[in-house]
Scaffold this motif. Structure first.
Motif, mmCIF file in Angstrom:
data_model
loop_
_atom_site.group_PDB
_atom_site.id
_atom_site.type_symbol
_atom_site.label_atom_id
_atom_site.label_comp_id
_atom_site.label_asym_id
_atom_site.label_seq_id
_atom_site.Cartn_x
_atom_site.Cartn_y
_atom_site.Cartn_z
ATOM 1 N N LYS A 30 0.808 -1.225 0.000
ATOM 2 C CA LYS A 30 0.000 0.000 0.000
ATOM 3 C C LYS A 30 0.838 1.270 0.000
ATOM 4 N N TYR A 31 1.943 1.282 0.730
ATOM 5 C CA TYR A 31 2.706 2.516 0.915
ATOM 6 C C TYR A 31 4.107 2.464 0.302
ATOM 7 N N GLY A 32 4.284 1.662 -0.734
ATOM 8 C CA GLY A 32 5.586 1.574 -1.380
ATOM 9 C C GLY A 32 5.975 2.869 -2.076
ATOM 10 N N PHE A 33 7.242 2.962 -2.413
ATOM 11 C CA PHE A 33 7.792 4.109 -3.129
ATOM 12 C C PHE A 33 8.016 3.712 -4.585
ATOM 13 N N LEU A 34 8.022 4.692 -5.456
ATOM 14 C CA LEU A 34 8.288 4.418 -6.871
ATOM 15 C C LEU A 34 9.673 3.810 -7.071
ATOM 16 N N GLU A 35 10.586 4.054 -6.144
ATOM 17 C CA GLU A 35 11.946 3.521 -6.239
ATOM 18 C C GLU A 35 12.062 2.088 -5.733
ATOM 19 N N ASP A 36 10.981 1.511 -5.240
ATOM 20 C CA ASP A 36 11.022 0.162 -4.687
ATOM 21 C C ASP A 36 10.891 -0.893 -5.788
ATOM 22 N N ILE A 37 11.727 -1.922 -5.663
ATOM 23 C CA ILE A 37 11.617 -3.091 -6.533
ATOM 24 C C ILE A 37 11.165 -4.256 -5.643
ATOM 25 N N TRP A 38 10.094 -4.925 -6.049
ATOM 26 C CA TRP A 38 9.476 -6.008 -5.284
ATOM 27 C C TRP A 38 10.030 -7.337 -5.782
ATOM 28 N N PHE A 39 10.369 -8.234 -4.843
ATOM 29 C CA PHE A 39 10.875 -9.570 -5.162
ATOM 30 C C PHE A 39 10.027 -10.610 -4.433
ATOM 31 N N ALA A 79 5.405 0.064 -8.546
ATOM 32 C CA ALA A 79 4.266 0.671 -9.235
ATOM 33 C C ALA A 79 3.530 -0.327 -10.125
ATOM 34 N N ASN A 80 4.165 -1.453 -10.455
ATOM 35 C CA ASN A 80 3.526 -2.465 -11.287
ATOM 36 C C ASN A 80 2.688 -3.453 -10.467
ATOM 37 N N LEU A 81 2.768 -3.371 -9.143
ATOM 38 C CA LEU A 81 1.963 -4.280 -8.309
ATOM 39 C C LEU A 81 0.501 -3.873 -8.367
ATOM 40 N N LYS A 82 -0.362 -4.870 -8.474
ATOM 41 C CA LYS A 82 -1.804 -4.633 -8.577
ATOM 42 C C LYS A 82 -2.492 -5.355 -7.426
ATOM 43 N N LYS A 83 -3.307 -4.621 -6.703
ATOM 44 C CA LYS A 83 -4.036 -5.196 -5.574
ATOM 45 C C LYS A 83 -5.519 -4.926 -5.771
ATOM 46 N N THR A 84 -6.328 -5.975 -5.735
ATOM 47 C CA THR A 84 -7.776 -5.812 -5.854
ATOM 48 C C THR A 84 -8.443 -6.313 -4.579
ATOM 49 N N GLN A 91 -1.560 -11.095 -1.118
ATOM 50 C CA GLN A 91 -1.534 -11.518 -2.516
ATOM 51 C C GLN A 91 -1.503 -10.303 -3.426
ATOM 52 N N VAL A 92 -0.744 -10.387 -4.521
ATOM 53 C CA VAL A 92 -0.686 -9.300 -5.496
ATOM 54 C C VAL A 92 -0.750 -9.861 -6.905
ATOM 55 N N GLY A 93 -1.081 -8.988 -7.817
ATOM 56 C CA GLY A 93 -1.005 -9.277 -9.237
ATOM 57 C C GLY A 93 -0.171 -8.178 -9.865
ATOM 58 N N PHE A 94 -0.226 -8.086 -11.183
ATOM 59 C CA PHE A 94 0.584 -7.099 -11.888
ATOM 60 C C PHE A 94 -0.262 -6.332 -12.883
ATOM 61 N N HIS A 95 0.003 -5.052 -13.021
ATOM 62 C CA HIS A 95 -0.676 -4.249 -14.037
ATOM 63 C C HIS A 95 -0.189 -4.656 -15.427
ATOM 64 N N ASN A 96 1.116 -4.877 -15.562
ATOM 65 C CA ASN A 96 1.698 -5.194 -16.857
ATOM 66 C C ASN A 96 2.661 -6.360 -16.689
ATOM 67 N N SER A 97 2.272 -7.537 -17.170
ATOM 68 C CA SER A 97 3.114 -8.730 -16.987
ATOM 69 C C SER A 97 4.443 -8.615 -17.736
ATOM 70 N N LYS A 98 4.530 -7.744 -18.726
ATOM 71 C CA LYS A 98 5.787 -7.565 -19.458
ATOM 72 C C LYS A 98 6.850 -6.862 -18.615
ATOM 73 N N MET A 99 6.424 -6.221 -17.525
ATOM 74 C CA MET A 99 7.372 -5.548 -16.637
ATOM 75 C C MET A 99 7.904 -6.475 -15.540
ATOM 76 N N VAL A 100 7.387 -7.702 -15.488
ATOM 77 C CA VAL A 100 7.810 -8.672 -14.480
ATOM 78 C C VAL A 100 8.983 -9.467 -15.042
ATOM 79 N N ARG A 101 10.042 -9.543 -14.257
ATOM 80 C CA ARG A 101 11.228 -10.294 -14.664
ATOM 81 C C ARG A 101 11.360 -11.518 -13.765
ATOM 82 N N THR A 102 11.980 -12.542 -14.307
ATOM 83 C CA THR A 102 12.232 -13.766 -13.543
ATOM 84 C C THR A 102 13.703 -14.114 -13.677
#
Length: 153
Positions: A30-39, A79-84, A91-102
């Motif tokens: 909920k309170y992440g920063f634009l500079e945060d990368i989620w793993f 910013a790509n994390l999606k929460k409904t 649990q999270v999803g993604f706005h754009n799956s092309k921005m997700v790296r593995t």
């Protein structure tokens, strides 16, 4: 409770942090920063881990470490994390799956894990207040930039 870790200065002196449980993960989402990368370890129950970049850095400026053998770690900008509303806690999803790296992690490097664990600090941050302070600073910076732009006309 949020756990904070410090990367080595030669690695960029990054702050790495993660929630104690799925409820803390909700606050971090909920309170992440634009500079945060989620793993997150793909297809496993595991912590949400964040790496805070410095302004101007991108996801391409980081390298990966590992904790266990033969896992896939997914990562994406906060910013790509999606929460409904229909999603479970944590649990999270993604706005754009092309921005997700593995990245495939073949072998755990204990030296990295042990070094990070030595820097571990537990805190109870006010994530909402931190986010509001960053937003206020960014607004002030934009106003100053706009004021400078107008005065130079």
């Amino acid at each position: 409770m949020v756990f904070y870790f410090k990367a080595r200065p030669e690695a960029g002196d990054y702050t790495i942090f993660m929630g104690l449980d799925k409820h803390e993960n909700e606050e971090l989402i909920k309170y992440g920063f634009l500079e945060d990368i989620w793993f997150h370890v793909d297809k496993m129950s595991s912590a949400h881990v964040y790496l805070r970049l410095r302004k101007g850095q991108t996801i391409d400026d980081i390298s990966e470490g590992n904790k266990v053998n033969n896992i896939d770690v997914v990562y994406t900008p906060w910013a790509n994390l999606k929460k409904t509303a229909s999603m479970d806690v944590g649990q999270v999803g993604f706005h754009n799956s092309k921005m997700v790296r593995t990245v495939r992690v073949e072998k755990r490097i204990n030296e990295i894990v042990n070094r990070l664990n030595k820097t571990k600090v537990e805190r109870k941050p006010d994530l909402k207040a931190e986010r509001e302070a960053v937003n206020a600073a960014e607004r002030a910076e934009r106003k100053l930039h706009l004021r400078d732009k107008v005065s130079s006309i």
